[in-house]
Design a protein around this motif. Structure first.
Motif, PDB file in Angstrom:
ATOM      1  N   ASP A 223       0.844  -1.195   0.000  1.00  0.00           N
ATOM      2  CA  ASP A 223       0.000   0.000   0.000  1.00  0.00           C
ATOM      3  C   ASP A 223       0.882   1.250   0.000  1.00  0.00           C
ATOM      4  O   ASP A 223       1.636   1.476   0.958  1.00  0.00           O
ATOM      5  CB  ASP A 223      -0.895  -0.021   1.231  1.00  0.00           C
ATOM      6  N   PRO A 224       0.800   2.103  -1.034  1.00  0.00           N
ATOM      7  CA  PRO A 224       1.650   3.305  -1.051  1.00  0.00           C
ATOM      8  C   PRO A 224       1.280   4.308   0.030  1.00  0.00           C
ATOM      9  O   PRO A 224       2.083   5.212   0.344  1.00  0.00           O
ATOM     10  CB  PRO A 224       1.415   3.874  -2.463  1.00  0.00           C
ATOM     11  N   ARG A 225       0.111   4.174   0.633  1.00  0.00           N
ATOM     12  CA  ARG A 225      -0.287   5.100   1.701  1.00  0.00           C
ATOM     13  C   ARG A 225       0.284   4.711   3.055  1.00  0.00           C
ATOM     14  O   ARG A 225       0.210   5.501   4.007  1.00  0.00           O
ATOM     15  CB  ARG A 225      -1.819   5.133   1.787  1.00  0.00           C
ATOM     16  N   ARG A 226       0.871   3.522   3.145  1.00  0.00           N
ATOM     17  CA  ARG A 226       1.459   3.064   4.405  1.00  0.00           C
ATOM     18  C   ARG A 226       2.939   3.411   4.430  1.00  0.00           C
ATOM     19  O   ARG A 226       3.612   3.472   3.386  1.00  0.00           O
ATOM     20  CB  ARG A 226       1.267   1.547   4.589  1.00  0.00           C
ATOM     21  N   ASN A 227       3.464   3.628   5.635  1.00  0.00           N
ATOM     22  CA  ASN A 227       4.872   3.978   5.800  1.00  0.00           C
ATOM     23  C   ASN A 227       5.776   2.808   5.427  1.00  0.00           C
ATOM     24  O   ASN A 227       5.452   1.641   5.691  1.00  0.00           O
ATOM     25  CB  ASN A 227       5.152   4.393   7.242  1.00  0.00           C
ATOM     26  N   ASP A 228       6.910   3.135   4.815  1.00  0.00           N
ATOM     27  CA  ASP A 228       7.908   2.111   4.523  1.00  0.00           C
ATOM     28  C   ASP A 228       8.477   1.551   5.822  1.00  0.00           C
ATOM     29  O   ASP A 228       8.491   2.229   6.862  1.00  0.00           O
ATOM     30  CB  ASP A 228       9.036   2.682   3.667  1.00  0.00           C
ATOM     31  N   ILE A 229       8.962   0.318   5.755  1.00  0.00           N
ATOM     32  CA  ILE A 229       9.488  -0.369   6.935  1.00  0.00           C
ATOM     33  C   ILE A 229      10.966  -0.652   6.735  1.00  0.00           C
ATOM     34  O   ILE A 229      11.367  -1.182   5.690  1.00  0.00           O
ATOM     35  CB  ILE A 229       8.737  -1.687   7.193  1.00  0.00           C
ATOM     36  N   GLN A 230      11.761  -0.282   7.711  1.00  0.00           N
ATOM     37  CA  GLN A 230      13.175  -0.640   7.738  1.00  0.00           C
ATOM     38  C   GLN A 230      13.573  -0.790   9.199  1.00  0.00           C
ATOM     39  O   GLN A 230      13.748   0.187   9.917  1.00  0.00           O
ATOM     40  CB  GLN A 230      14.045   0.414   7.052  1.00  0.00           C
ATOM     41  N   THR A 231      13.703  -2.042   9.639  1.00  0.00           N
ATOM     42  CA  THR A 231      13.984  -2.320  11.049  1.00  0.00           C
ATOM     43  C   THR A 231      15.118  -3.321  11.177  1.00  0.00           C
ATOM     44  O   THR A 231      15.362  -4.141  10.289  1.00  0.00           O
ATOM     45  CB  THR A 231      12.731  -2.889  11.751  1.00  0.00           C
ATOM     46  N   SER A 232      15.795  -3.259  12.314  1.00  0.00           N
ATOM     47  CA  SER A 232      16.831  -4.227  12.674  1.00  0.00           C
ATOM     48  C   SER A 232      16.479  -4.816  14.030  1.00  0.00           C
ATOM     49  O   SER A 232      15.987  -4.101  14.916  1.00  0.00           O
ATOM     50  CB  SER A 232      18.213  -3.572  12.730  1.00  0.00           C
TER      51      SER A 232
END
Length: 325
Positions: A223-232
């Motif tokens: 979904d382009p309306r959702r925030n991107d995810i980048q986690t460690s």
């Protein structure tokens, strides 16, 4: 056999007198006895020369081991032998196994409501070094205002490769593929994710192992309306085997969000499990989750697992370790 052939050498049609026949019969009987005695003496002498001929075939067959025996360890010095090697290999520090699991994950989101997922999990070990996992969740989310969402959640697929396996140390490599399959917005992240991971295990004592998992997740598509995810994620844990098939597993993870808030999330879990039989295991994971904004969530997982014992199975303890949560 030789005596029998000599006795039959005289033609039966030969004409002889009655008295001569008695003498020939006596001579033939004496010859048979003499040849039999010589044959027995020759066989006994041959047995003395070759003792293996005295051994019975059935006895030799029964003397062989019924199953392969692990090779003995090398000698440590001249003229000195180590103790015989055990017939079975020592259990590896981490095992990949085949099983089906039904679990229920519940998270209390405090002021935000709750989230519950009934997850059907399946792990298939192709061999001792490669396995494939699939998680299919049926999610149920509720808010404080009374809204309810029920449906399919995000499906997870995880291949695992055991790169190193010894009784004291194991290294497992893999990756999670999270699919944006949730039926409703509240039931999933709204993004596809790929999350490579590495797990290391060290056996510090016969019933205790320490482990560390490192994982990094990146989102794509969705979904382009959702925030991107980048986690460690940094996750140390331990597995302690207890008598009677019980185990405990303290588990601590730290999640670092490189985009968005909360920046840090700490999750503490204490797993308690038991083997009900060779095939069935149950466990419960109560825990607490605290983030850098001060929010506190309570969580608990209850699960039952059916293992398939056709594969070599060291005790498949700690459902969130070699299997990985």
């Amino acid at each position: 056999m030789q005596a029998h052939r000599v006795a039959q050498a005289c033609p039966a049609s030969r004409t002889i007198s009655p008295c001569c026949r008695r003498r020939r019969r006596a001579a033939s009987s004496a010859a048979v006895g003499l040849l039999a005695l010589c044959s027995a003496s020759t066989g006994a002498a041959a047995d003395r020369v070759d003792p293996a001929r005295r051994a019975d075939v059935a006895a030799l067959a029964s003397a062989q081991p019924g199953r392969p025996v692990a090779p003995a360890p090398p000698r440590r010095g001249p003229g000195r032998r180590d103790a015989a090697a055990p017939r079975t290999q020592a259990t590896a520090a981490a095992n990949l196994s085949t099983f089906i699991e039904l679990r229920d994950d519940y998270v209390s989101r405090g002021s935000s409501g709750f989230f519950n997922a009934a997850v059907l999990r399946g792990d298939y070990a192709f061999n001792r070094s490669f396995s494939l996992r699939a998680d299919v969740p049926l999610a149920y989310a509720g808010g404080l205002e009374g809204q309810r969402d029920v449906g399919l959640g995000d499906i997870l697929i995880r291949p695992l490769v055991r790169a190193i396996a010894t009784p004291r140390f194991a290294l497992v490599l893999g990756s999670d593929l999270v699919l944006d399959s949730a039926a409703r917005r509240a039931l999933g992240s709204g993004k596809n994710q790929v999350a490579p991971l590495v797990q290391a295990y060290v056996r510090v004592a016969r019933p205790a192992r320490l482990g560390l998992q490192l994982q990094h997740a990146v989102s794509f598509g969705g979904d382009p309306r959702r925030n991107d995810i980048q986690t460690s994620v940094v996750r140390p844990f331990a597995i302690i085997e207890l008598p009677r098939g019980f185990w405990v597993g303290p588990d601590q993870s730290f999640q670092f969000n490189h985009r968005g808030a909360p920046r840090v999330v700490s999750t503490s879990v204490l797993e308690v499990g038991a083997e009900l039989s060779d095939r069935v295991q149950v466990y419960v994971d109560p825990g607490i989750q605290v983030d850098s904004r001060g929010a506190v969530d309570w969580l608990v997982t209850v699960a039952v697992r059916w293992a398939f014992p056709q594969r070599a199975r060291g005790r498949a303890v700690a459902a969130g370790t070699a299997a990985g949560e």
